[in-house]
Scaffold this motif. Structure first.
Motif, PDB file in Angstrom:
ATOM      1  N   LEU A 148       0.832  -1.215   0.000  1.00 54.40           N
ATOM      2  CA  LEU A 148       0.000   0.000   0.000  1.00 54.40           C
ATOM      3  C   LEU A 148       0.863   1.260   0.000  1.00 54.40           C
ATOM      4  O   LEU A 148       0.598   2.205  -0.754  1.00 54.40           O
ATOM      5  N   ILE A 149       1.906   1.292   0.826  1.00 53.86           N
ATOM      6  CA  ILE A 149       2.794   2.463   0.833  1.00 53.86           C
ATOM      7  C   ILE A 149       3.575   2.530  -0.474  1.00 53.86           C
ATOM      8  O   ILE A 149       3.862   3.620  -0.989  1.00 53.86           O
ATOM      9  N   GLY A 150       3.906   1.367  -1.021  1.00 53.30           N
ATOM     10  CA  GLY A 150       4.675   1.324  -2.260  1.00 53.30           C
ATOM     11  C   GLY A 150       3.934   1.876  -3.463  1.00 53.30           C
ATOM     12  O   GLY A 150       4.552   2.135  -4.505  1.00 53.30           O
ATOM     13  N   LEU A 151       2.622   2.084  -3.343  1.00 46.72           N
ATOM     14  CA  LEU A 151       1.877   2.687  -4.445  1.00 46.72           C
ATOM     15  C   LEU A 151       2.399   4.085  -4.769  1.00 46.72           C
ATOM     16  O   LEU A 151       2.223   4.572  -5.894  1.00 46.72           O
ATOM     17  N   LEU A 152       3.030   4.722  -3.787  1.00 48.07           N
ATOM     18  CA  LEU A 152       3.665   6.019  -4.037  1.00 48.07           C
ATOM     19  C   LEU A 152       4.659   5.937  -5.187  1.00 48.07           C
ATOM     20  O   LEU A 152       4.798   6.892  -5.967  1.00 48.07           O
ATOM     21  N   PHE A 153       5.337   4.789  -5.329  1.00 48.73           N
ATOM     22  CA  PHE A 153       6.412   4.648  -6.303  1.00 48.73           C
ATOM     23  C   PHE A 153       5.930   4.175  -7.676  1.00 48.73           C
ATOM     24  O   PHE A 153       6.739   4.069  -8.594  1.00 48.73           O
ATOM     25  N   VAL A 154       4.646   3.856  -7.802  1.00 47.44           N
ATOM     26  CA  VAL A 154       4.142   3.420  -9.104  1.00 47.44           C
ATOM     27  C   VAL A 154       3.198   4.453  -9.696  1.00 47.44           C
ATOM     28  O   VAL A 154       2.429   4.148 -10.608  1.00 47.44           O
ATOM     29  N   GLN A 155       3.250   5.680  -9.173  1.00 46.73           N
ATOM     30  CA  GLN A 155       2.648   6.794  -9.889  1.00 46.73           C
ATOM     31  C   GLN A 155       3.508   7.102 -11.114  1.00 46.73           C
ATOM     32  O   GLN A 155       4.605   6.591 -11.267  1.00 46.73           O
ATOM     33  N   ARG A 156       3.042   7.974 -11.946  1.00 48.05           N
ATOM     34  CA  ARG A 156       3.840   8.348 -13.111  1.00 48.05           C
ATOM     35  C   ARG A 156       5.128   9.070 -12.704  1.00 48.05           C
ATOM     36  O   ARG A 156       6.118   9.033 -13.427  1.00 48.05           O
ATOM     37  N   CYS A 157       5.106   9.710 -11.534  1.00 50.73           N
ATOM     38  CA  CYS A 157       6.327  10.357 -11.024  1.00 50.73           C
ATOM     39  C   CYS A 157       7.067   9.457 -10.044  1.00 50.73           C
ATOM     40  O   CYS A 157       7.983   9.903  -9.354  1.00 50.73           O
ATOM     41  N   GLY A 158       6.669   8.194  -9.961  1.00 47.70           N
ATOM     42  CA  GLY A 158       7.205   7.307  -8.937  1.00 47.70           C
ATOM     43  C   GLY A 158       8.700   7.078  -9.014  1.00 47.70           C
ATOM     44  O   GLY A 158       9.366   6.913  -7.988  1.00 47.70           O
ATOM     45  N   SER A 159       9.268   7.056 -10.233  1.00 51.28           N
ATOM     46  CA  SER A 159      10.703   6.783 -10.359  1.00 51.28           C
ATOM     47  C   SER A 159      11.546   7.877  -9.713  1.00 51.28           C
ATOM     48  O   SER A 159      12.655   7.626  -9.257  1.00 51.28           O
ATOM     49  N   TYR A 160      11.010   9.114  -9.660  1.00 55.12           N
ATOM     50  CA  TYR A 160      11.735  10.182  -8.971  1.00 55.12           C
ATOM     51  C   TYR A 160      11.835   9.867  -7.477  1.00 55.12           C
ATOM     52  O   TYR A 160      12.861  10.123  -6.843  1.00 55.12           O
ATOM     53  N   PHE A 161      10.758   9.328  -6.913  1.00 54.35           N
ATOM     54  CA  PHE A 161      10.771   8.976  -5.492  1.00 54.35           C
ATOM     55  C   PHE A 161      11.680   7.780  -5.232  1.00 54.35           C
ATOM     56  O   PHE A 161      12.309   7.694  -4.184  1.00 54.35           O
ATOM     57  N   VAL A 162      11.736   6.843  -6.186  1.00 53.79           N
ATOM     58  CA  VAL A 162      12.665   5.722  -6.040  1.00 53.79           C
ATOM     59  C   VAL A 162      14.097   6.245  -5.961  1.00 53.79           C
ATOM     60  O   VAL A 162      14.886   5.821  -5.106  1.00 53.79           O
ATOM     61  N   THR A 163      14.438   7.175  -6.849  1.00 50.89           N
ATOM     62  CA  THR A 163      15.776   7.765  -6.829  1.00 50.89           C
ATOM     63  C   THR A 163      16.025   8.508  -5.526  1.00 50.89           C
ATOM     64  O   THR A 163      17.115   8.424  -4.931  1.00 50.89           O
TER      65      THR A 163
END
Length: 675
Positions: A482-497
């Motif tokens: 559920l928290i990981g959904l933050l990283f599968v938004q269209r801007c999610g890769s920025y948060f992964v970085t």
């Protein structure tokens, strides 16, 4: 016949005995003993499972896409020598410290540091928080690998060529201006926005891949090391099979030797650059997985006399050789890719050059045109010799080194550069499936270690959670999804970085600094070596004492640079503070408890009736059960869990077993000398 009293043995150390040891009462008047219940802590099925688990956790995606980049950018072969030197003087000592602490105390990260001093319990909680941060975004990378793996079962591969525009035979301009693999990564896989401020919608396909990744992790972790240990036979070994396959295939490709030469060519002048030393030390630090608590958790399931010093050297050496192997594979394949690109560039330039000559813009007597079958080296030599004539001609500069420097770090290496190279292979779908299966297994084996670093300390210190192990594991994975959904938004890769660069880096260094201080200065390095000697039956070299106390602390200096919008800076600083806060918070809490005089409470409770029953079996005193019940009620659960406790003038501690007595058969968990 009257039973004799259980014997007494002097001395209290850091470590615990194995699960078959008994708890002995050391009293001044030789009164009745109390026996602890047999330990129910699970153990590894065999030594191979344990080694594979440690190797699987320490050898991760960073060995494939981070180490080769650092090696190439920082002096090639010279960086390898520097890295190996720092591995010996920093990496192995710290790795050995965590292995020995976990194996000796047989607790997760919280229990280990709480055992040394209740004031240091925050170190273990900080490790859990950092592991949680890493698990959140690391499983997103596994989801990306699943997405590419699923798309690899088709021919031609979807990133082989640019797609056509709707209602037109023309290719998408954005794709033709970059490359098919770049376009597929950013537009098809991530569907990325232009900046981190533009959140965009969720990516439904990636949500499904992320859910599948968490399901795999949950199924592997649901029974602890009993299930994850068996999975390690495949997840830890399979990447090596793939790497060797790619190495053999890569060495047979044209240009592979160029790639390897560019990588390993030694530039010794980098040894004078402090920044390179810092990067090498940081890579050593993260390559071994120090500070996560996973190393401690895995080693806590070992037998008490396991040779953890040998394990530290073995796993560190395997990790180093894996990095070298991965670098050979990466740059052999990238050398082939660069060779193909440069040859295409050469042909384009020569055609353009010939056209200009035919049109009379260039005097043919000034330049000798190389043959189209010329090698890359021959072309580059020709280009350098005629730079004066070619200066005014709009020709693209074709360079192997320039091509090899494009996208060779992180996700750019795995999902763009390496993927493009594989599309040039014969039978490219087969190699693509192998590659992304390898990434999947590398990620999963590290992810299993992260989850052990989170769950093991919680199970060890909270009995309510331990009784609901399966439920907590499932809920943890569900919460992670559920928290990981933050990283599968269209801007999610920025948060992964963002999380990859900063959420774990500084907090992990803080954790390991406090770990080292706790062992070498609070508990005492000499005392710790004494405990290891008792555990291993031989004394480690005294050089470890000075490495722990001085060298390792100096080598953990880190420079942090933050480049994000204001709200992103707030998020980053909040993550760093949240991960580091347990250390001072629990230190202050313990000081307050000691000042007020509150007793230390530990939620791990054992049945008082059990102790009363065993106590009466060992004694002829008719009131033994009542005495034992009272003793159990007054027992400090925190210290009893760690192997010894104090009641008035009585000191209880663990003694080794002696085999071959009648009492051993009746009471297999007790010390039987004198019975």
């Amino acid at each position: 016949m009257e039973k004799s009293r259980c014997p007494v043995e002097e001395g209290v150390g850091l470590g615990l005995a194995e699960s078959s040891t008994g708890l002995i009462a050391d009293t001044s008047d030789g009164t009745l003993p109390v026996y602890d219940a047999p330990s129910t802590r699970p153990t590894w099925g065999n030594k191979m499972q344990y080694i594979l688990a440690q190797v699987g956790f320490s050898v991760g995606l960073g060995n494939v896409w981070r180490f080769p980049y650092l090696c190439h950018q920082n002096g090639g072969g010279a960086f390898l020598l520097l890295y190996f030197l720092l591995l010996i003087i920093i990496g192995i000592p710290l790795f050995f410290l965590e292995l020995a602490a976990g194996q000796s105390i047989r607790q997760g990260s919280i229990g280990v540091w709480k055992h040394i001093s209740p004031r240091l319990a925050g170190i273990g909680f900080a490790s859990c928080v950092v592991c949680s941060f890493v698990a959140l975004y690391y499983n997103v990378i596994i989801a990306w690998s699943l997405f590419y793996l699923g798309n690899s079962f088709q021919y031609p591969l979807p990133w082989d060529s640019c797609p056509s525009m709707a209602n037109s035979s023309n290719q998408v301009p954005e794709c033709t201006q970059s490359s098919p693999t770049t376009y597929f990564w950013y537009r098809q896989a991530l569907d990325i926005t232009d900046s981190i401020d533009d959140t965009g919608s969720f990516n439904p396909i990636m949500i499904g891949c992320l859910f599948a990744a968490w399901v795999i992790v949950c199924l592997a972790m649901i029974k602890g090391i009993k299930s994850s240990g068996k999975v390690m036979y495949f997840s830890s070994v399979f990447p090596y099979v793939v790497l060797f396959c790619f190495l053999v295939r890569g060495l047979l490709l044209e240009g592979a030797a160029d790639g390897i030469r560019y990588m390993f060519y030694p530039r010794l002048q980098i040894w004078g650059d402090v920044q390179v030393w810092r990067q090498a030390a940081t890579q050593v630090f993260f390559a071994l997985g120090l500070g996560f608590g996973s190393v401690i958790a895995y080693s806590s399931y070992n037998s008490h006399n396991n040779n953890c010093h040998f394990d530290a050297i073995l796993v560190s050496f395997i990790n180093f050789m894996t990095s070298v192997l991965a670098s050979l594979v990466v740059f052999a394949v990238l050398g082939f890719r660069a060779n193909v690109i440069v040859k295409d560039c050469m042909e384009t330039n020569l055609k353009h050059f010939s056209m200009l000559m035919k049109m009379g813009f260039i005097n043919i007597s000034q330049v000798i045109i190389p043959n189209t079958s010329a090698t890359v080296q021959e072309y580059q030599l020709w280009y350098e010799q005629h730079q004066a004539v070619l200066k005014g001609i709009p020709l693209e500069h074709c360079s192997l080194e320039k091509e090899m420097n494009k996208g060779v770090e992180g996700t750019g290496l795995a999902f763009i550069a390496f993927t493009e190279a594989m599309s040039l292979f014969p039978a490219s779908p087969f190699w693509s499936v192998l590659f992304f299966l390898m990434l999947l297994n590398l990620g999963l084996s590290t992810m299993f270690g992260n989850m052990q670093g989170i769950l093991t300390p919680l199970f060890d210190n909270f009995s309510a959670m331990r009784r609901r192990r399966t439920l907590l594991t499932v809920l943890s994975c569900l919460l992670g999804f559920l928290i990981g959904l933050l990283f599968v938004q269209r801007c999610g890769s920025y948060f992964v970085t963002m999380f990859d660069d900063y959420s774990a880096t500084l907090p992990l260094i803080i954790v390991v600094v406090f770990e080292t201080i706790s062992v070498s200065w609070v508990y005492g390095a000499e005392r710790f070596i004494d405990d290891i000697e008792e555990m291993l039956a031989w004394r480690p070299p005294v050089v470890y004492k000075y490495m722990w106390k001085y060298i390792c602390l100096i080598g953990m200096a880190e420079e942090v640079t933050l480049q994000y919008p204001p709200w992103g800076m707030v998020v980053l600083i909040g993550l760093i503070l949240l991960a580091s806060l347990p250390i001072p918070a629990l230190f202050i809490r313990q000081l307050v408890r000691e000042y007020v005089g509150w007793p230390d409470a530990d939620p791990t409770q054992t049945s008082h009736n059990y102790y009363a029953e065993v106590y009466s079996k060992c004694s002829t005193d008719p009131d033994a059960a009542q005495i034992a019940e009272q003793a159990a009620e007054e027992m400090d659960e925190g210290t009893r869990e760690n192997g010894f406790f104090v009641r008035e003038n009585e000191e209880y501690k663990l003694l080794p077993q002696e085999e071959g007595t009648d009492a051993q058969a009746e009471f297999p968990w007790t010390a039987t000398t004198g019975l």
